[in-house]
Design an enzyme around this catalytic site. Structure first.
Site, PDB file in Angstrom:
ATOM      1  N   CYS A 125      20.699  40.570  16.343  1.00 43.84           N
ATOM      2  CA  CYS A 125      20.313  39.508  16.231  1.00 43.84           C
ATOM      3  C   CYS A 125      20.067  38.268  17.043  1.00 43.84           C
ATOM      4  O   CYS A 125      19.051  38.698  17.115  1.00 43.84           O
ATOM      5  CB  CYS A 125      22.381  38.909  16.755  1.00 43.84           C
ATOM      6  SG  CYS A 125      23.151  37.271  15.655  1.00 43.84           S
ATOM      7  N   ASP A 194      28.981  37.222  23.067  1.00 47.39           N
ATOM      8  CA  ASP A 194      29.319  36.296  22.552  1.00 47.39           C
ATOM      9  C   ASP A 194      30.616  35.772  23.786  1.00 47.39           C
ATOM     10  O   ASP A 194      30.935  34.640  23.979  1.00 47.39           O
ATOM     11  CB  ASP A 194      30.136  35.449  21.075  1.00 47.39           C
ATOM     12  CG  ASP A 194      28.869  35.544  20.683  1.00 47.39           C
ATOM     13  OD1 ASP A 194      28.222  36.238  20.046  1.00 47.39           O
ATOM     14  OD2 ASP A 194      29.313  33.843  19.656  1.00 47.39           O
TER      15      ASP A 194
HETATM   16  C1  RUB Z   1      25.026  35.222  17.884  1.00 51.12           C
HETATM   17  C2  RUB Z   1      25.286  35.921  19.142  1.00 51.12           C
HETATM   18  C3  RUB Z   1      24.365  36.075  19.863  1.00 51.12           C
HETATM   19  C4  RUB Z   1      24.980  35.751  21.068  1.00 51.12           C
HETATM   20  C5  RUB Z   1      24.681  35.963  21.967  1.00 51.12           C
HETATM   21  O1  RUB Z   1      25.741  34.850  17.234  1.00 51.12           O
HETATM   22  O2  RUB Z   1      26.125  36.886  18.703  1.00 51.12           O
HETATM   23  O3  RUB Z   1      23.657  37.667  20.214  1.00 51.12           O
HETATM   24  O4  RUB Z   1      25.638  34.825  20.884  1.00 51.12           O
HETATM   25  O5  RUB Z   1      23.275  35.206  22.181  1.00 51.12           O
HETATM   26  P1  RUB Z   1      25.354  32.653  15.854  1.00 51.12           P
HETATM   27  P2  RUB Z   1      22.683  34.105  23.517  1.00 51.12           P
HETATM   28  O6  RUB Z   1      24.184  33.140  15.266  1.00 51.12           O
HETATM   29  O7  RUB Z   1      26.486  33.718  14.726  1.00 51.12           O
HETATM   30  O8  RUB Z   1      25.949  32.150  16.664  1.00 51.12           O
HETATM   31  O9  RUB Z   1      22.253  35.235  24.084  1.00 51.12           O
HETATM   32  O10 RUB Z   1      22.026  32.971  23.438  1.00 51.12           O
HETATM   33  O11 RUB Z   1      24.244  33.044  24.058  1.00 51.12           O
END
Ligand code: RUB
Length: 313
Positions: A125, A194
């Site tokens: 991701c 998340d």
């Molecule tokens: C984003 C996702 C990220 C986490 C952590 O999913 O799964 O791995 O949110 O991100 P989506 P961060 O694209 O569906 O929002 O470390 O930037 O908070």
């Protein structure tokens, strides 16, 4: 930005990623508090509660969102004066945004210590926190390589390779289903979160749990990089973190799907990885094993037993 614009940007994933969502929500509450000009405390409080409800309804999984709202609005429960309440929300929102940005930087420094010179890292991701660790390792002069997944159906992997390329980090871009084929070429996997439950399980982008399973089988270290406001206080009393399921049309266009009336396209966008498949969680407070999640909820998010049943804001 008006509240409804921010809410729509989060809902449509123009603003995405749990940390960015949390900061955007805090900023929207601050701006909304400034905009409600009434001196009537009840009117002000009800307007802020409605704003919080709207923001909370945008995406269900990232616990950073309700946690940010809770932190920004926490003084509203005891306030009696509209001006004091407004000032408190503005102050809390600005402090939250600053501390969230600082947390990502600190996680980068702490997480980089887990990466050795010569390591190859798999990431999934597009996580600010996970990327902070990788970028900091590179800044420290470590020779590293990365495998980055594509991340169907939203292709967040393309955002990740743009960042990695910007930092001149050699990167292999692979389809999600190629993870097991390459896992033996990887020294450690780093993903974001998340939400993290009190039992140490981690909810992150769909596919994270398969990566953790492959990493476990290959004896490859699996690390989660996450700010403390990703930990879910209410999971301590059994409240499940809902996994968002988005429209099937994001996976298969409606005009194709409608040719197959017996086929239902499923599109859950997160999954749960049990703590047993995670070696470490890197937070801004330090590195913890997943089973220490309750300590973060109590000591760093400050949730006491009495908060658990009066948790509205
Ligand atoms: C984003 C996702 C990220 C986490 C952590 O999913 O799964 O791995 O949110 O991100 P989506 P961060 O694209 O569906 O929002 O470390 O930037 O908070």
């Amino acid at each position: 930005m008006p509240l409804t614009t921010t809410a729509e940007a989060i809902r449509s994933m123009e603003i995405r990623g749990a940390g960015r969502i949390a900061r955007a929500a805090a900023g929207a509450l601050r701006d909304h508090a400034e905009m409600i000009s009434t001196d009537n405390f009840t009117g002000f409080r009800d307007g802020m509660y409605q704003a919080a409800d709207l923001l909370r309804s945008t995406r269900p999984t990232a616990v950073s969102l309700p946690n940010a709202i809770h932190i920004v609005m926490r003084d509203l429960r005891t306030a009696t004066d509209a001006t004091d309440a407004r000032n408190g929300i503005i102050r809390n929102a600005e402090a939250f945004i600053r501390s969230s940005e600082a947390a990502v930087r600190t996680i980068g420094m702490i997480g980089a210590n887990q990466i050795r010179d010569g390591d190859t890292i798999l990431t999934h991701c597009n996580s600010e926190a996970a990327l902070a660790c990788i970028i900091e390792a590179k800044k420290q002069g470590k020779e590293i390589e990365v495998f980055a997944t594509e991340v169907r159906p939203w292709n967040q992997g393309r955002l990740t390779i743009e960042v990695l390329n910007h930092h001149e980090i050699p990167t292999h871009f692979i389809v999600d289903s190629a993870v097991r084929s390459f896992i033996n070429d990887v020294d450690l996997a780093i993903a974001g979160a998340d939400a993290i439950s009190a039992d140490g399980s981690v909810i992150n982008k769909i596919g994270t749990s398969q990566i953790a399973l492959a990493a476990h089988e290959a004896r490859t270290k699996m690390i989660i990089a996450a700010e403390t406001y990703k930990f879910a206080p209410l999971s301590s009393i059994g409240l499940e973190i809902p996994v968002e399921e988005r429209p099937g049309s994001e996976v298969l266009a409606d005009e194709i799907a409608q040719k197959y009336p017996f086929v239902r396209v499923r599109n859950p966008v997160f999954d749960r990885t049990p703590g047993t498949y995670i070696d470490l969680i890197v937070t801004e407070e330090g590195v913890i094993p997943p089973e220490y999640a309750p300590l973060i909820i109590r000591e760093h998010l400050g949730w006491r037993v009495s908060d658990l049943d009066s948790h509205l804001f």
